[in-house]
Design an enzyme around this catalytic site. Structure first.
Site, PDB file in Angstrom:
ATOM      1  N   SER A 120      53.018  46.422  53.379  1.00 26.74           N
ATOM      2  CA  SER A 120      52.264  45.270  54.481  1.00 26.74           C
ATOM      3  C   SER A 120      51.768  45.087  55.740  1.00 26.74           C
ATOM      4  O   SER A 120      50.919  44.849  56.245  1.00 26.74           O
ATOM      5  CB  SER A 120      52.905  43.930  54.327  1.00 26.74           C
ATOM      6  OG  SER A 120      54.482  44.011  54.968  1.00 26.74           O
ATOM      7  N   HIS A 141      49.494  46.241  47.232  1.00 23.71           N
ATOM      8  CA  HIS A 141      50.469  45.588  48.690  1.00 23.71           C
ATOM      9  C   HIS A 141      50.426  44.035  47.700  1.00 23.71           C
ATOM     10  O   HIS A 141      49.095  43.374  48.312  1.00 23.71           O
ATOM     11  CB  HIS A 141      49.274  45.180  49.905  1.00 23.71           C
ATOM     12  CG  HIS A 141      49.800  44.431  50.641  1.00 23.71           C
ATOM     13  ND1 HIS A 141      49.942  43.145  51.350  1.00 23.71           N
ATOM     14  CD2 HIS A 141      51.728  43.177  50.839  1.00 23.71           C
ATOM     15  CE1 HIS A 141      50.383  42.261  51.883  1.00 23.71           C
ATOM     16  NE2 HIS A 141      52.028  42.625  51.549  1.00 23.71           N
ATOM     17  N   GLU A 153      46.134  43.799  47.008  1.00 24.23           N
ATOM     18  CA  GLU A 153      45.332  44.509  48.175  1.00 24.23           C
ATOM     19  C   GLU A 153      45.484  45.972  47.431  1.00 24.23           C
ATOM     20  O   GLU A 153      46.203  46.635  47.527  1.00 24.23           O
ATOM     21  CB  GLU A 153      45.835  44.319  49.335  1.00 24.23           C
ATOM     22  CG  GLU A 153      45.518  42.849  50.237  1.00 24.23           C
ATOM     23  CD  GLU A 153      45.705  42.958  51.682  1.00 24.23           C
ATOM     24  OE1 GLU A 153      44.486  42.693  52.654  1.00 24.23           O
ATOM     25  OE2 GLU A 153      46.769  43.167  52.248  1.00 24.23           O
ATOM     26  N   ASN A 191      46.551  39.559  55.903  1.00 28.32           N
ATOM     27  CA  ASN A 191      47.428  39.825  57.061  1.00 28.32           C
ATOM     28  C   ASN A 191      46.935  39.747  57.976  1.00 28.32           C
ATOM     29  O   ASN A 191      47.295  39.780  59.480  1.00 28.32           O
ATOM     30  CB  ASN A 191      48.806  40.382  57.027  1.00 28.32           C
ATOM     31  CG  ASN A 191      49.985  40.374  56.143  1.00 28.32           C
ATOM     32  OD1 ASN A 191      50.112  38.897  55.398  1.00 28.32           O
ATOM     33  ND2 ASN A 191      50.819  41.020  55.629  1.00 28.32           N
TER      34      ASN A 191
END
Length: 355
Positions: A120, A141, A153, A191
């Site tokens: 991540s 991810h 992801e 993120n």
């Protein structure tokens, strides 16, 4: 294109166990590999508990549960992954450890096996540097809890070949996941703005604007999320959230961790969230609202300019992974450029002053 019928998951912790459950739910043969027998035993118990619960809630039949459980294999040796079509690494978030795992994996898997990292915070290309064949490597991810959260992801580095992306997208479809395709940039698609959102919430604490419970309450009202940033951080663990934020700090002062974020994360502590937040005045709520939105919009505008992901992908991920009632790009369109720039300016100015 390789049809993925068997996957191996390296690491049987929280994320690895969840990824294994997701694959088993898709009917795929799954081998879970870990150096710890105790960790594997805990993961097996978790898998059984998950499928038992699915049966008790009448989401699957007892026979389907038995079929899923029969697809699980556990092992303490990497060679158990030798016949996998896809290997997903979910070990500790350390570059050297991940590179070592993949260097060893290439010695046991076939040339047609696709490799993926669940990182991540690290760049996919940095991990790929350990590989002889980085073209078959990408990022997958997952978001916590991986067995429940529908979003994954799919991160393509400059070296990732199209057939690897195609194969992993097909695999995610089998597991009924929602893929968010993005470039290999710090923070990836989601993120990149979610970390600044949680970090700005901590900056609001630093500036005495409210308590964690009060800020969570504002976030729930403004974004339509089921839980606020501090609640989420306590689930993920502030220490892990801080590591992800620090991974973005090289992008500029705005991305650097808030004082309280560093303090709580480095202490491996949790945020104290009272059950009943005292009511904030309208002006205080507006300031917090503006700060949270400004932080999200600043990061989203940057990643759109860098073409990390499409506007549609960012909004889809925000709504399905984080529970936003409306995606950030759609929110910005609704507000208009002038209002958005005003919110961004107030946040970036506040960072400049604090530095």
């Amino acid at each position: 294109m390789t049809v993925i019928q068997k996957i191996a998951v390296i690491g049987s912790g929280t994320m690895g166990g969840g990824i294994a459950i997701s694959a088993l739910s898709g009917g795929l043969k799954t081998v879970l590999v870990d150096t710890s027998d105790a960790s594997l035993e805990q993961a097996q118990a978790r898998v059984h508990k998950y499928f038992d619960r699915q049966v008790s809630k009448e989401r699957m039949s007892a026979q389907d549960r038995e079929n899923a459980l029969s697809c699980l294999q556990v092992s303490t040796v990497l060679s158990a992954a030798s016949d996998a079509d896809l290997v997903v690494e979910a070990v500790f978030e350390d570059l050297d450890i991940k590179k070592s795992v993949f260097s060893q994996l290439e010695q046991v898997v076939s040339r047609t096996c696709h490799l993926a990292t669940n990182t991540s915070a690290l760049r996919v290309s940095e991990i790929a540097s350990a590989l002889e064949y980085p073209d078959r490597f990408c990022g997958l991810h997952y978001f916590s809890p991986a067995e429940v959260n529908p979003v994954v992801e799919v991160v393509r580095s400059d070296m990732t070949q199209g057939s690897t992306v195609t194969a992993t997208l097909s695999f995610l479809g089998t597991c009924r996941k929602i893929p968010i395709e993005c470039k290999d940039q710090s923070g990836f698609a989601l993120n990149r703005f979610f970390c600044p959102y949680t970090n700005e919430a901590a900056r609001c604490i630093d500036d005495g604007l409210g308590t964690p419970a009060q800020i969570d309450d504002v976030a729930k009202q403004v974004l339509g999320v089921p839980v606020g940033p501090f609640f989420v951080m306590n689930i993920v663990k502030p220490r892990i959230n801080l590591a992800a934020i620090r991974n973005l700090a090289h992008l500029g002062p705005f991305y650097e961790p808030a004082r309280s974020m560093s303090a709580i994360g480095d202490a491996d502590a949790s945020w104290e969230i009272s059950d009943a937040p005292a009511t904030l005045g309208a002006s205080a709520r507006q300031v917090i609202t503006d700060r949270l939105l400004g932080a999200i919009f600043f990061a989203v505008k940057q990643e759109l300019a860098e073409e990390v992901a499409t506007a549609g992908a960012i909004d889809l991920g925000a709504c399905r992974a984080f529970g936003f009632a409306k995606g950030p790009v759609e929110m910005m369109r609704d507000l208009g450029a002038d209002a958005v720039n005003t919110l961004i300016s107030s946040v970036t100015a506040n960072v400049s002053v604090s530095h």
